[in-house]
Design an enzyme around this catalytic site. Structure first.
Site, mmCIF file in Angstrom:
data_model
loop_
_atom_site.group_PDB
_atom_site.id
_atom_site.type_symbol
_atom_site.label_atom_id
_atom_site.label_comp_id
_atom_site.label_asym_id
_atom_site.label_seq_id
_atom_site.Cartn_x
_atom_site.Cartn_y
_atom_site.Cartn_z
ATOM 1 N N GLU A 152 -0.391 -5.933 8.122
ATOM 2 C CA GLU A 152 0.999 -5.919 8.586
ATOM 3 C C GLU A 152 1.129 -5.463 10.049
ATOM 4 O OE1 GLU A 152 1.694 -1.872 6.018
ATOM 5 O OE2 GLU A 152 3.453 -3.048 6.458
ATOM 6 N N ARG B 288 -2.249 -26.843 1.397
ATOM 7 C CA ARG B 288 -1.440 -26.058 2.316
ATOM 8 C C ARG B 288 -2.280 -24.928 2.894
ATOM 9 N NH1 ARG B 288 3.552 -24.765 -1.651
ATOM 10 N NH2 ARG B 288 4.732 -26.669 -1.310
ATOM 11 N N GLN C 285 1.255 -3.391 -3.846
ATOM 12 C CA GLN C 285 -0.088 -2.910 -3.557
ATOM 13 C C GLN C 285 -0.241 -1.403 -3.774
ATOM 14 O OE1 GLN C 285 -1.642 -4.984 0.308
ATOM 15 N NE2 GLN C 285 0.587 -5.144 0.292
ATOM 16 N N ARG C 286 0.840 -0.669 -3.712
ATOM 17 C CA ARG C 286 0.696 0.793 -3.777
ATOM 18 C C ARG C 286 1.245 1.408 -5.050
ATOM 19 N NH1 ARG C 286 2.431 2.676 1.541
ATOM 20 N NH2 ARG C 286 1.328 4.476 0.782
ATOM 21 N N HIS D 80 5.129 -3.792 -1.610
ATOM 22 C CA HIS D 80 4.972 -2.559 -2.363
ATOM 23 C C HIS D 80 4.129 -2.691 -3.622
ATOM 24 C CE1 HIS D 80 8.462 -1.531 0.153
ATOM 25 N NE2 HIS D 80 7.980 -0.322 0.084
ATOM 26 N N ASP E 235 -7.353 5.161 6.263
ATOM 27 C CA ASP E 235 -7.399 5.394 7.708
ATOM 28 C C ASP E 235 -7.772 6.818 8.104
ATOM 29 O OD1 ASP E 235 -5.113 6.626 6.896
ATOM 30 O OD2 ASP E 235 -3.780 5.653 8.323
ATOM 31 N N ASP F 155 -2.332 11.881 6.771
ATOM 32 C CA ASP F 155 -2.603 12.655 7.982
ATOM 33 C C ASP F 155 -1.433 13.554 8.366
ATOM 34 O OD1 ASP F 155 -1.066 10.500 8.671
ATOM 35 O OD2 ASP F 155 -2.242 9.930 10.418
ATOM 36 N N ASP G 12 -4.259 3.172 2.962
ATOM 37 C CA ASP G 12 -4.794 2.336 4.047
ATOM 38 C C ASP G 12 -6.249 2.638 4.391
ATOM 39 O OD1 ASP G 12 -2.359 1.106 4.324
ATOM 40 O OD2 ASP G 12 -1.725 2.288 6.052
ATOM 41 N N GLY H 34 3.741 8.523 1.352
ATOM 42 C CA GLY H 34 3.912 7.315 0.543
ATOM 43 C C GLY H 34 3.221 7.402 -0.799
ATOM 44 N N THR I 133 -4.653 8.279 1.284
ATOM 45 C CA THR I 133 -4.279 7.195 2.171
ATOM 46 C C THR I 133 -4.621 5.867 1.530
ATOM 47 O OG1 THR I 133 -5.018 5.953 4.108
ATOM 48 C CG2 THR I 133 -6.382 7.782 3.454
ATOM 49 N N MET J 103 -1.052 -4.649 3.344
ATOM 50 C CA MET J 103 -0.749 -3.379 4.001
ATOM 51 C C MET J 103 -1.760 -3.076 5.107
ATOM 52 S SD MET J 103 0.650 -0.633 1.266
ATOM 53 C CE MET J 103 -0.878 -0.643 0.354
ATOM 54 N N GLY J 104 -1.354 -2.178 5.997
ATOM 55 C CA GLY J 104 -2.220 -1.770 7.097
ATOM 56 C C GLY J 104 -1.473 -1.793 8.416
ATOM 57 N N ARG J 105 -0.726 -0.711 8.719
ATOM 58 C CA ARG J 105 0.058 -0.702 9.957
ATOM 59 C C ARG J 105 -0.828 -0.511 11.184
ATOM 60 N NH1 ARG J 105 5.739 -0.348 9.307
ATOM 61 N NH2 ARG J 105 6.136 -0.202 7.075
ATOM 62 N N ARG K 260 9.343 12.650 2.741
ATOM 63 C CA ARG K 260 8.730 12.867 4.052
ATOM 64 C C ARG K 260 9.249 14.154 4.703
ATOM 65 N NH1 ARG K 260 5.413 8.587 4.694
ATOM 66 N NH2 ARG K 260 6.050 6.687 3.638
#
Lengths: 342, 342, 342, 342
Positions: free
Chosen positions: A222, A163, A274-275, A272, A130, A104, A128, A10, A126, A170-172, A72
């Site tokens: 996410e 409200r 964010q990246r 997207h 991670d 990774d 994320d 990504g 990364t 992000m963050g799978r 990929r």
């Protein structure tokens, strides 16, 4: 030496800064020559190789995206002869070493190639955060910054409208971006995969916040699923083609909160934005240091190793440290955050 | 417990985030009560004390400046009875402990008070990143980010006009902001106090850059003096009242470069915009963690100690570590940067 | 005079700047006294009135949101006696005039009240820029700026991944935000309600862009429907409760483009981040001028009128001009944009 | 047609957006061919001409600076034969028309060339907003935005330190940037050339602000001189070579305020960061529309005319309107601002 670089996986702010720094370091310190494989491993497999002379990297420190493209593709997915094709590409272009910049998956591939004698060094990437092998990598800081600015805005809108705002970041599989951007923006609940709150707990925090006359801000990674989610809770997220839909967990949680707590609730998915875009100063410095260190590592015969950040120092570690070694939010970082909820 | 907080020394993005996090932590975990000394040690000496209840810290994570005000007052500068006055203020308000947020001067004072039995813990603050006791503190990242954005802009203007741009950033005794923002923005020379280049070297790098058809960007820490500066080189910088003038070293270097290299050259001093305003996400997270950890430290009887960042962990160390222990740019970080010059 | 202010309808950057400027103008020029109705017309109906002295508006020029809160309450929706309640609230507090800050709905209500003898003047507010009565209002510039920055990021990510990016921006009935942010970010197609492209046309532009080796960026106003949309095309957008779902048109178009053009395509919905947060300098200046002019208008007995921007001048016009008079993207602005497509 | 473009005078955000839009419009609507004169009129005189095909303008909408370079060269300054050289360059390259993008000097030159039969059209450029021929031009909005953000930061620092901050912004002969950024940031005094305050008046406003327990923020246009300035007040500003020094008026005023009002006072000069860097969305849209309109104007045989903004419309006017017709801050805009002082 002649060194090939590739960016894989990504998009991530700072990729171009790595490329630039590697070329400047190699050009000035070792008289290296650089080429790039286009679109990650695809370029290595399909012989899509472009020269990357020094003048090509001008102004790249701040440029988002990657001038080499990404995909990929994976040499081990191509019926087994991908590795041979990579070797042929290297021979044809007289390439002495590869700098693989990726997450990774990419580093796993890099390690497999290294064990088969192909001289590859790694640069961890990364958004994320991670990868346990390094304290931080470039891209994460930019993502946190963009998410924080967006959460600031949502919080003000929530206050004006009385409200509850639910924001998905992000963050799978890990909750670092949610943890940091949520802490930075003063979120009232943060939902991460590592320590899944129940729907009841989330609604309790929302209610407490509301009782203090504040507009609740809920930040959700996410990849979060509530601890007490019924079976099939997230099934809706795939469309008829089995692709992930936009607006997963935030969209699911918002009506549940609205119904249970009785506050008008809105969902936003940062997605997207964010990246992409320009890296922060922090990420540019880290990416630049990584790029330079990767070239040094090549010249120290560091095949099978990758650069990493430890404290304020750039070190190198075996590529295997990046594999099957995810960095999850720890119990004490979580406890720290929980103190601020409600 | 009843805890007093104070912010002392120069403004720094993240001060309010420390205050907010301390109050939330103390309120929720220990049922502490908080007050603030106004304008640093002055409030402790003059009994200028305000309550800081939880509702007062709402929204403070992102607010620049400090709601408590700051000054350079010092209980040891007041003819010796300052310490007694601090003690009286504490007794009058039944204050159990002090959290002092400040730079090396503040932490030095905090330590002297602690050795005299006053329970003070410290939170390190330095925009310049000049404290060896901690890997980083809040404020530095924001300063680097603002400087980087400004340098990006100057660089573009320089390219359009075919000019050399000289930009002065903060850093009286250390060059960290210059190093990081210069590296992030792709500067062609970085001048820092720790490794002073000569005027010849600076002009050589400028010339090399010019020869490659690029507009040179020179980043200078405000405390830089060229290695070969003649006596009195910086004397002009004090006005008739002995106060530092605006536009010190950049303004001096620009005409020298213009004359020697023969390129139109312009100076810019970024000045106070680097230390004001909203903290970055990075600084907000760090400041929040420091604030929470400081309260924990108070409850662990940590008088005479301060919180610090080591890698990704918040630890605590003796206040003495912050004193006479400046963190200067190291040789390897300098060598790394030099590779990118010219 | 004693003047009441209210903010009604959706959040919009600049509301607080209007409030601040009105108070400063009234305080200094006319010795007016100010109060606020909380949450729009609700405060006028329910007697929720707070004083707004000069010290209350400190620092408000840059603050997003609205310190008075907002809602969609309406005195004419309350079984007919809402107007009487407004009148009672005004008498109870001896209020001489109302400044109503809001969009077409609010201004419609303001006009009805004015025709019934209640002295109301209006300040137009529309993030979408859909009021023909004024060249621009505050909030639109901020929304365009945030959207443009986000589109810049998406575009870079698209280039790295060789993907088509579809971004949905605000604009239910008009396409101004899409038009301006799309033009500013160099989008390859812009889809707006006023001049609906067909799916074929959209895919053609995407294909042309792709053929030139660019990653297509498609900007879509949330209210867009393709000219050739089959019946029920947008039905999916309501959930089982009849509420609009997140991710409407972008989410629908993305898989269609992916299938027809054969390029990996991703959807992003910018959502609420466009309307929250700090106003741009442009919006702060405009909001400040509007706030001051509204007080002048009150003192000129301007009931039934509203302030407006014409060229660079602040003028006043009848409230009726804001009603049933939407400002749509014109043919020549559309033709201008189309030149840049593909 | 074959059209040459040039950018002349000071850098200005949006120049590249003009170039891009002109090329796209010409390419698609008229099948024009484009070249650029390098470094303004110098390229026209010295035959420094580069092709600008469509692929060269990719991504230029957001890029600061100018890909064509700029200078202050002038065909009428070259002993009289400059015009002949321009004509020769045009003939050699078969150039049909010139689009000159620049400020009043450039447009004056363009007009003189037009009267001598050279088909030139103009695009107005002024960061300072000092051209009466157009409501606004690109670059001004970006400068105001950068100045506003910087003033926000200075204001927070001033509040923390209880200091008066004096900030110098661009504007040699007009005060538009000071007026707009000062109004947007809530400055307590704004000093502009058009309505020069006396030193007493400035100090009075500072004192009033201080009396209300606020930290005064003074915004000064670089060309401001107090009404009661003694002879030689600004003489110090030239160095021994007769060049303007950095830090003119702010540096002069700060110690005067400090002495008279008795508040610690600091000066900051924003300088070149105001004119470099990426244009705002507003400026990109305006620059894009200007670029397209300039090509249309060429095809309408518009030699001797320039594009301009009137309200929301792009029109064209004689180049003579841009000459000897400066746009100064008007009395009513000044009165409006004064209401907010103190």
């Amino acid at each position: 030496m002649k060194i090939a670089m590739l960016t894989s996986g990504g998009d991530c702010p700072g990729l171009n800064a790595v490329i630039r720094a590697a070329v400047l370091r190699g050009d000035r310190t070792y008289e290296d020559e650089f080429v790039g494989f286009l679109d990650g491993w695809r370029g290595a497999i399909d012989d899509a190789v472009v020269p990357v002379p020094r003048r090509r990297v001008r102004g790249l420190a701040r440029l988002g995206g990657t001038i080499l493209g990404t995909s990929r593709a994976n040499p081990f997915h191509d019926d087994g002869d991908g590795v041979a094709l990579v070797r042929e590409t290297m021979e044809r272009h007289e390439i002495d070493a590869i700098i693989a910049i990726g997450g990774d998956g990419t580093l796993y591939t890099a390690n497999r190639l290294a064990t088969q004698g192909i001289p590859v060094v790694g640069v961890p990437k990364t958004v994320d955060n991670d990868l346990a092998a390094t304290d931080y990598t470039f891209g994460f800081d930019t993502a946190v910054e963009i998410a924080t600015e967006s959460l600031d805005r949502l919080r003000m809108t929530g206050e004006s409208h009385h409200r509850c705002m639910v924001a998905e970041v992000m963050g799978r599989s890990v909750g670092w971006i949610a943890l940091h951007s949520g802490m930075a923006s003063g979120a009232h609940v943060i939902c991460i995969p590592e320590f899944p709150l129940s729907i009841d707990e989330i609604c309790d925090y929302v209610q407490q916040t509301w009782d203090r006359k504040r507009a609740p801000l809920v930040v959700v990674a996410e990849g979060f699923t509530p601890r007490d989610a019924p079976p099939g809770f997230r099934d809706y997220e795939l469309d008829e083609f089995g692709r992930p839909r936009l607006g997963g967990i935030a969209q699911t949680l918002a009506p549940i909160i609205e119904e249970r707590v009785g506050i008008e609730t809105r969902a936003t998915v940062l997605g997207h934005i964010q990246r992409g875009g320009e890296p922060t100063g922090y990420d540019r410095v880290l990416a630049t240091r990584f790029g330079m260190a990767a070239v040094d590592l090549v010249h120290r015969q560091g095949a099978g190793r990758m650069v990493a950040l430890r404290g304020t120092a750039i070190v190198d570690v075996p590529l295997t440290e990046a594999i099957d070694n995810p960095k999850r939010v720890t119990r004490d970082r979580w406890d720290e955050a929980v103190t601020l909820f409600g």
